[in-house]
Scaffold this motif. Structure first.
Motif, PDB file in Angstrom:
ATOM      1  N   LYS A   1       0.829  -1.206   0.000  1.00  0.00           N
ATOM      2  CA  LYS A   1       0.000   0.000   0.000  1.00  0.00           C
ATOM      3  C   LYS A   1       0.864   1.257   0.000  1.00  0.00           C
ATOM      4  N   ALA A   2       1.941   1.244   0.771  1.00  0.00           N
ATOM      5  CA  ALA A   2       2.821   2.407   0.792  1.00  0.00           C
ATOM      6  C   ALA A   2       3.499   2.599  -0.557  1.00  0.00           C
ATOM      7  N   GLU A   3       3.839   1.498  -1.232  1.00  0.00           N
ATOM      8  CA  GLU A   3       4.501   1.610  -2.532  1.00  0.00           C
ATOM      9  C   GLU A   3       3.570   2.248  -3.561  1.00  0.00           C
ATOM     10  N   SER A   4       2.285   1.811  -3.577  1.00  0.00           N
ATOM     11  CA  SER A   4       1.342   2.380  -4.547  1.00  0.00           C
ATOM     12  C   SER A   4       1.074   3.848  -4.263  1.00  0.00           C
ATOM     13  N   ARG A   5       1.164   4.245  -3.002  1.00  0.00           N
ATOM     14  CA  ARG A   5       0.886   5.634  -2.644  1.00  0.00           C
ATOM     15  C   ARG A   5       2.087   6.542  -2.898  1.00  0.00           C
TER      16      ARG A   5
ATOM     17  N   ALA B   1       4.911   7.426  -7.264  1.00  0.00           N
ATOM     18  CA  ALA B   1       5.183   8.588  -8.119  1.00  0.00           C
ATOM     19  C   ALA B   1       6.202   9.511  -7.475  1.00  0.00           C
ATOM     20  N   VAL B   2       6.039   9.782  -6.172  1.00  0.00           N
ATOM     21  CA  VAL B   2       6.993  10.652  -5.483  1.00  0.00           C
ATOM     22  C   VAL B   2       8.375  10.012  -5.445  1.00  0.00           C
ATOM     23  N   GLY B   3       8.411   8.705  -5.227  1.00  0.00           N
ATOM     24  CA  GLY B   3       9.699   8.020  -5.193  1.00  0.00           C
ATOM     25  C   GLY B   3      10.432   8.092  -6.519  1.00  0.00           C
ATOM     26  N   SER B   4       9.688   7.986  -7.626  1.00  0.00           N
ATOM     27  CA  SER B   4      10.328   8.068  -8.944  1.00  0.00           C
ATOM     28  C   SER B   4      10.875   9.455  -9.205  1.00  0.00           C
ATOM     29  N   ILE B   5      10.115  10.473  -8.804  1.00  0.00           N
ATOM     30  CA  ILE B   5      10.565  11.856  -9.025  1.00  0.00           C
ATOM     31  C   ILE B   5      11.834  12.130  -8.226  1.00  0.00           C
ATOM     32  N   VAL B   6      11.916  11.591  -7.016  1.00  0.00           N
ATOM     33  CA  VAL B   6      13.106  11.814  -6.182  1.00  0.00           C
ATOM     34  C   VAL B   6      14.266  10.934  -6.647  1.00  0.00           C
TER      35      VAL B   6
END
Length: 248
Positions: A148-152, A155-160
């Motif tokens: 659940k944390a990964e799906s949330r 997008a932010v993780g990819s940008i960072v």
């Protein structure tokens, strides 16, 4: 015949004495003088008697007190419990495959054969491990929360992560090949997230072009300019530009 002499028996006439009638029960009686008022109109006569002779009203018989009925408690409606559907389990195969691939990249320098095997079997390992832990305590407590944390935060993780990965490859170009899948994934996520912003930017640019076209019709000075927006900016900072030019 003198008064003292007794009369002959044949001259005596038997006199019948009427028997005294017994008093009827519940006869209206005056409580002051004890007079009784029988008959059908006895109560009415007693009322007039009390009013005119004793200047009082007859006492009305008290009705027996009615017992207050106990209020019965209203039956409570039974509680209706609706079974809440259990949250659907999210598959974790992709996340586990990515973790195995990450382990392969870590071992790429020290153990190239092991890293190659892990990279090869990462998709199969993710599916097999996901099926093995499904429904277990580890799956409910740890894995599902991570999914659940990964799906949330994906997008932010990819940008960072994209600038960090680019900086890492810039320092060590040899890492480009093993990190290429992660770079591609980050670029794809950034493109998806950029679409709404690009649409807003295009809409803003279109509206600005329409506004400039209308201004050119209203103001001849703007109509002669090839860059009205630049002219407006230069007009705002004209004092600063002149100062810097003078100092130079």
């Amino acid at each position: 015949m003198t008064l003292t002499e007794e009369a002959p028996a044949e001259l005596l006439v038997p006199v019948e004495v009427a028997p005294v009638a017994p008093k009827a029960d519940n006869v209206p009686t005056c409580p002051e003088c004890g007079d009784e008022f029988g008959g059908i109109m006895g109560k009415a006569h007693l009322s007039r008697h009390m009013k005119f002779k004793h200047n009082k009203a007859p006492e009305k018989p008290k009705a027996p007190a009615k017992k207050a009925a106990k209020a019965q408690p209203k039956p409570r409606a039974p509680k209706v419990t609706v079974d809440q559907p259990k949250p659907r389990r999210q598959p974790a195969a992709d996340m586990i495959s990515m973790a195995v691939s990450g382990a392969a990249q870590v071992l790429a320098q020290a153990q190239p054969p092991v890293a190659a095997v892990l990279s090869f079997e990462a998709p199969a390992a993710g599916h097999a491990i996901d099926q093995a832990i499904a429904g277990s305590t580890v799956d409910r407590v740890v894995v599902q929360r991570l999914v659940k944390a990964e799906s949330r935060w994906q997008a932010v993780g990819s940008i960072v992560a994209l600038p960090l990965l680019v900086g890492l490859v810039s320092n060590k170009p040899i890492l480009y090949q093993p990190l290429e899948p992660y770079l591609r994934s980050c670029v794809e996520d950034v493109l998806v997230q950029s679409i709404p912003a690009m649409k807003k930017r295009a809409d803003r640019t279109r509206k600005a072009a329409q506004a400039v076209a209308e201004l050119k019709q209203l103001d001849p000075s703007i109509a002669e300019s090839d860059d009205p927006v630049g002219d407006i900016l230069r007009g705002i900072f004209s004092s600063m530009i002149e100062t810097e030019g003078g100092e130079g």
